[in-house]
Design an enzyme around this catalytic site. Sequence first.
Site, PDB file in Angstrom:
ATOM      1  N   GLU A  23       0.690  -1.288   0.087  1.00  0.00           N
ATOM      2  CA  GLU A  23       0.015  -0.008   0.166  1.00  0.00           C
ATOM      3  C   GLU A  23       0.913   1.125  -0.047  1.00  0.00           C
ATOM      4  O   GLU A  23       0.695   2.322  -0.612  1.00  0.00           O
ATOM      5  CB  GLU A  23      -1.098  -0.042   1.179  1.00  0.00           C
ATOM      6  CG  GLU A  23      -2.019  -1.213   1.142  1.00  0.00           C
ATOM      7  CD  GLU A  23      -2.685  -1.172  -0.237  1.00  0.00           C
ATOM      8  OE1 GLU A  23      -3.315  -0.207  -0.518  1.00  0.00           O
ATOM      9  OE2 GLU A  23      -3.089  -2.265  -0.575  1.00  0.00           O
ATOM     10  N   TRP A  33       1.753   1.715  -3.532  1.00  0.00           N
ATOM     11  CA  TRP A  33       0.702   2.575  -4.355  1.00  0.00           C
ATOM     12  C   TRP A  33       0.966   3.870  -4.055  1.00  0.00           C
ATOM     13  O   TRP A  33       0.766   4.616  -5.230  1.00  0.00           O
ATOM     14  CB  TRP A  33      -0.577   2.091  -3.739  1.00  0.00           C
ATOM     15  CG  TRP A  33      -1.082   0.897  -4.492  1.00  0.00           C
ATOM     16  CD1 TRP A  33      -1.450  -0.247  -3.893  1.00  0.00           C
ATOM     17  CD2 TRP A  33      -1.615   0.805  -5.975  1.00  0.00           C
ATOM     18  NE1 TRP A  33      -1.949  -1.246  -4.923  1.00  0.00           N
ATOM     19  CE2 TRP A  33      -2.219  -0.536  -6.046  1.00  0.00           C
ATOM     20  CE3 TRP A  33      -1.915   1.875  -6.806  1.00  0.00           C
ATOM     21  CZ2 TRP A  33      -2.812  -0.877  -7.269  1.00  0.00           C
ATOM     22  CZ3 TRP A  33      -2.391   1.161  -8.292  1.00  0.00           C
ATOM     23  CH2 TRP A  33      -2.746  -0.046  -8.096  1.00  0.00           C
ATOM     24  N   TRP A  62     -19.695  14.032 -19.488  1.00  0.00           N
ATOM     25  CA  TRP A  62     -20.111  14.050 -18.287  1.00  0.00           C
ATOM     26  C   TRP A  62     -21.312  14.735 -18.053  1.00  0.00           C
ATOM     27  O   TRP A  62     -21.553  15.461 -18.815  1.00  0.00           O
ATOM     28  CB  TRP A  62     -18.749  14.678 -17.338  1.00  0.00           C
ATOM     29  CG  TRP A  62     -17.778  13.970 -17.327  1.00  0.00           C
ATOM     30  CD1 TRP A  62     -16.455  14.413 -17.906  1.00  0.00           C
ATOM     31  CD2 TRP A  62     -17.382  12.818 -16.723  1.00  0.00           C
ATOM     32  NE1 TRP A  62     -15.418  13.389 -17.727  1.00  0.00           N
ATOM     33  CE2 TRP A  62     -16.232  12.553 -16.861  1.00  0.00           C
ATOM     34  CE3 TRP A  62     -18.088  11.734 -15.967  1.00  0.00           C
ATOM     35  CZ2 TRP A  62     -15.210  11.329 -16.618  1.00  0.00           C
ATOM     36  CZ3 TRP A  62     -17.400  10.670 -15.527  1.00  0.00           C
ATOM     37  CH2 TRP A  62     -16.254  10.278 -15.880  1.00  0.00           C
ATOM     38  N   ASN A  72     -10.584   3.716   2.808  1.00  0.00           N
ATOM     39  CA  ASN A  72     -10.117   3.311   1.406  1.00  0.00           C
ATOM     40  C   ASN A  72     -11.225   2.603   0.637  1.00  0.00           C
ATOM     41  O   ASN A  72     -11.603   2.851  -0.500  1.00  0.00           O
ATOM     42  CB  ASN A  72      -8.840   2.742   1.291  1.00  0.00           C
ATOM     43  CG  ASN A  72      -8.539   2.518  -0.173  1.00  0.00           C
ATOM     44  OD1 ASN A  72      -8.368   3.335  -1.199  1.00  0.00           O
ATOM     45  ND2 ASN A  72      -8.557   1.247  -0.462  1.00  0.00           N
ATOM     46  N   TRP A 109     -15.097  13.214 -12.450  1.00  0.00           N
ATOM     47  CA  TRP A 109     -14.057  12.745 -11.297  1.00  0.00           C
ATOM     48  C   TRP A 109     -13.402  13.912 -10.798  1.00  0.00           C
ATOM     49  O   TRP A 109     -13.070  14.066  -9.518  1.00  0.00           O
ATOM     50  CB  TRP A 109     -13.082  11.824 -11.819  1.00  0.00           C
ATOM     51  CG  TRP A 109     -12.225  12.039 -12.991  1.00  0.00           C
ATOM     52  CD1 TRP A 109     -12.319  11.949 -14.297  1.00  0.00           C
ATOM     53  CD2 TRP A 109     -10.842  12.816 -12.634  1.00  0.00           C
ATOM     54  NE1 TRP A 109     -11.204  12.511 -14.853  1.00  0.00           N
ATOM     55  CE2 TRP A 109     -10.105  13.001 -14.075  1.00  0.00           C
ATOM     56  CE3 TRP A 109     -10.060  13.162 -11.553  1.00  0.00           C
ATOM     57  CZ2 TRP A 109      -9.281  13.552 -14.115  1.00  0.00           C
ATOM     58  CZ3 TRP A 109      -9.022  13.930 -11.849  1.00  0.00           C
ATOM     59  CH2 TRP A 109      -8.468  14.188 -12.992  1.00  0.00           C
TER      60      TRP A 109
HETATM   61  C1  LIG Z   1     -10.988   8.252  -4.862  1.00  0.00           C
HETATM   62  C2  LIG Z   1      -9.867   8.047  -3.958  1.00  0.00           C
HETATM   63  C3  LIG Z   1      -9.223   9.345  -3.294  1.00  0.00           C
HETATM   64  C4  LIG Z   1      -8.035   9.142  -2.755  1.00  0.00           C
HETATM   65  N1  LIG Z   1      -7.339  10.164  -2.017  1.00  0.00           N
HETATM   66  C5  LIG Z   1      -6.231  10.272  -1.275  1.00  0.00           C
HETATM   67  C6  LIG Z   1      -5.818  11.222  -0.979  1.00  0.00           C
HETATM   68  O1  LIG Z   1      -6.130  12.376  -1.094  1.00  0.00           O
HETATM   69  N2  LIG Z   1      -4.570  11.068  -0.195  1.00  0.00           N
HETATM   70  C7  LIG Z   1      -4.169   9.881   0.133  1.00  0.00           C
HETATM   71  O2  LIG Z   1      -2.839   9.688   0.949  1.00  0.00           O
HETATM   72  N3  LIG Z   1      -4.727   8.689  -0.137  1.00  0.00           N
HETATM   73  C8  LIG Z   1      -5.698   8.842  -0.880  1.00  0.00           C
HETATM   74  N4  LIG Z   1      -6.248   7.777  -1.250  1.00  0.00           N
HETATM   75  C9  LIG Z   1      -5.702   6.235  -1.271  1.00  0.00           C
HETATM   76  C10 LIG Z   1      -6.219   5.610  -0.093  1.00  0.00           C
HETATM   77  O3  LIG Z   1      -7.795   5.709   0.274  1.00  0.00           O
HETATM   78  C11 LIG Z   1      -5.675   6.524   1.470  1.00  0.00           C
HETATM   79  O4  LIG Z   1      -4.220   6.361   1.285  1.00  0.00           O
HETATM   80  C12 LIG Z   1      -6.055   5.208   2.485  1.00  0.00           C
HETATM   81  O5  LIG Z   1      -7.293   5.410   2.796  1.00  0.00           O
HETATM   82  C13 LIG Z   1      -5.393   5.818   3.879  1.00  0.00           C
HETATM   83  O6  LIG Z   1      -5.662   5.204   4.883  1.00  0.00           O
HETATM   84  P1  LIG Z   1      -4.594   4.538   5.808  1.00  0.00           P
HETATM   85  O7  LIG Z   1      -3.642   5.537   6.012  1.00  0.00           O
HETATM   86  O8  LIG Z   1      -5.319   4.013   6.944  1.00  0.00           O
HETATM   87  O9  LIG Z   1      -4.261   3.304   4.649  1.00  0.00           O
HETATM   88  P2  LIG Z   1      -3.333   1.992   4.884  1.00  0.00           P
HETATM   89  O10 LIG Z   1      -4.012   1.171   4.400  1.00  0.00           O
HETATM   90  O11 LIG Z   1      -2.875   1.926   6.364  1.00  0.00           O
HETATM   91  O12 LIG Z   1      -1.954   2.186   3.971  1.00  0.00           O
HETATM   92  C14 LIG Z   1      -0.970   2.655   4.414  1.00  0.00           C
HETATM   93  C15 LIG Z   1      -0.490   4.136   3.692  1.00  0.00           C
HETATM   94  O13 LIG Z   1      -0.434   3.649   2.164  1.00  0.00           O
HETATM   95  C16 LIG Z   1      -0.746   4.580   1.470  1.00  0.00           C
HETATM   96  N5  LIG Z   1      -2.069   3.905   0.653  1.00  0.00           N
HETATM   97  C17 LIG Z   1      -2.830   3.261   1.015  1.00  0.00           C
HETATM   98  N6  LIG Z   1      -3.726   2.972   0.080  1.00  0.00           N
HETATM   99  C18 LIG Z   1      -3.259   3.707  -1.033  1.00  0.00           C
HETATM  100  C19 LIG Z   1      -3.888   3.741  -2.277  1.00  0.00           C
HETATM  101  N7  LIG Z   1      -4.981   3.223  -2.896  1.00  0.00           N
HETATM  102  N8  LIG Z   1      -3.259   4.692  -3.118  1.00  0.00           N
HETATM  103  C20 LIG Z   1      -2.092   5.318  -2.930  1.00  0.00           C
HETATM  104  N9  LIG Z   1      -1.546   5.298  -1.498  1.00  0.00           N
HETATM  105  C21 LIG Z   1      -2.289   4.339  -0.864  1.00  0.00           C
HETATM  106  C22 LIG Z   1      -1.245   5.844   2.245  1.00  0.00           C
HETATM  107  O14 LIG Z   1      -0.205   6.793   2.190  1.00  0.00           O
HETATM  108  C23 LIG Z   1      -1.471   4.970   3.621  1.00  0.00           C
HETATM  109  O15 LIG Z   1      -1.471   5.981   4.569  1.00  0.00           O
HETATM  110  C24 LIG Z   1      -7.491   7.759  -2.198  1.00  0.00           C
HETATM  111  C25 LIG Z   1      -8.405   6.647  -2.780  1.00  0.00           C
HETATM  112  C26 LIG Z   1      -9.274   6.846  -3.626  1.00  0.00           C
HETATM  113  C27 LIG Z   1     -10.098   5.466  -4.123  1.00  0.00           C
END
Ligand SMILES: Cc1cc2nc3c(=O)[nH]c(=O)nc-3n(C[C@H](O)[C@H](O)[C@H](O)COP(=O)(O)OP(=O)(O)OC[C@H]3O[C@@H](n4cnc5c(N)ncnc54)[C@H](O)[C@@H]3O)c2cc1C
Length: 467
Positions: free
Chosen positions: A269, A272, A300, A335, A353
Amino acid sequence: MSQPVIVWFRQDLRLNDNPAFAAAIQSNAPIIPVFVDDTAYGRAAGTTSLWWRNTSLRALAGDLKTRGLTLIYRKGDGLALMRALVEETNAATVFWNRQYEKDTIARDTQLKSWLKENNRNGVGHVGNLFFDPWQIINKNSGSHYKVFSPFWKACLQAGLPCDLSVPPAQLTAPEQWPESQPLPEASAAPATGMDALWQPGERGALKMLDMFFENSFDGYADNRDTPGGVTTSRLSPHLRWGEISPQRIYASLGEERIDTNDGRKFLSEIGWREFSYYLLYHYPDMPERCLQQKFETFPWRDAPEDLEAWKQGRTGYPIVDAAMRELATTGFMHNRTRMIAASFLTKHLLIDWREGERWFWECLADADPANNAAGWQWTAGCGADAAPYFRIFNPIIQGRKFDPDGTYTKTYAPELANLTGKVIFAPWEASSDTLSDAGISLDVDYPAPIVKHETARARALDVFHAL
Ligand SMILES: Cc1cc2nc3c(=O)[nH]c(=O)nc-3n(C[C@H](O)[C@H](O)[C@H](O)COP(=O)(O)OP(=O)(O)OC[C@H]3O[C@@H](n4cnc5c(N)ncnc54)[C@H](O)[C@@H]3O)c2cc1C
């Protein structure tokens, strides 16, 4: 006393594991730490993220103070202000950790040239990623990767770096401090639920990491899709402002955790995130333009009422509404529900979007220049390695699958708290007796759905097929 050096803090509001700060310390020169609230370069932070940043800046200033340094704060054109500060302080070198938005890259390049012309140095570091995005290249094509899995495999094969550092307790201050504008006023969090949930700043980030390892790491791979309860790390706002580095997270996983399913999933993650920045660098227009060109002609809908209902969490689809209200009350959204809410906007409502991206930018504490645009483009189907266009999340099934006992939905849509079983995700299917027993009158206590799922799905597929 020797010439001072400047450390320019930007998206790296921490003292530990900060390569730019560590390099300044190694130079043995007096250090002037600077934060410029840049009004000319980089996208201006949205309300929630700005609150986070300002709170974090105060924490950073406090941590610097204990080491004998004063954080100099100035607001205005980043390039002009940095040039002025260098001249004013006669600094020999400016150290920074790189940013990857197109105009911040242009600003840093210009500053570096100007410093060179003036017999000074500008030194950039990789501070918030594992690699600079130009370092990982697809050896077969000679170009950059467009798909996550081979990209991440290449990163792992290159060996993830682990650049850790701890600053000494006392550091050398300059003979004279340049003037600083006052730090932005401490303000209340923009949403009521935020103060209890978050502690912006490096200390808060490290605490969050510890709590994750203690409470949610075991089982992360299986539980991370469940929005009810704390199933993920919630490190995203801390990572967004660089209060913790990916390299520190990697090191903290240690050998024991890294070799588990949960460890690999969690690290991927973070991968990602690395990929989103990689894309932002290789597609500098990613926040504004579809990565797949053909989507630029997508028809759109201009539907301000539907957009407003989505923003307010009043679409009539409980899992979508719960998600939007989680955002409004906590500055965060899980997420899984980000994907559901974004899919609903772009596919059920056929709204661009970019509208959703802008709303998330305004409301998310972790609103990130790379992750937000990448997440939206992925969900809408127009991004690199995106979900295929025909993948239209069914918000009823998604709710039943990922929030089986309705914990999450009931937390943020409490008017549905007395509904039990699967019907909570489709209240319009409940009998009038069930609704009245639960104290719900549809369209009075809770909205009726603003579109019918089957009709919206068929409409979206028609438009996507035509494209
Ligand atoms: C429409 C949409 C918009 C989003 N906008 C953002 C945003 O503005 N900022 C943001 O940080 N993330 C964004 N995300 C990605 C993701 O949803 C969040 O990073 C995640 O929910 C953060 O929660 P966590 O720290 O508990 O994640 P965890 O599951 O604990 O993951 C650890 C870290 O990995 C990174 N990560 C996790 N999932 C993703 C992902 N799908 N893409 C990129 N990095 C990821 C984040 O930095 C996160 O803190 C978005 C996803 C979607 C679908």
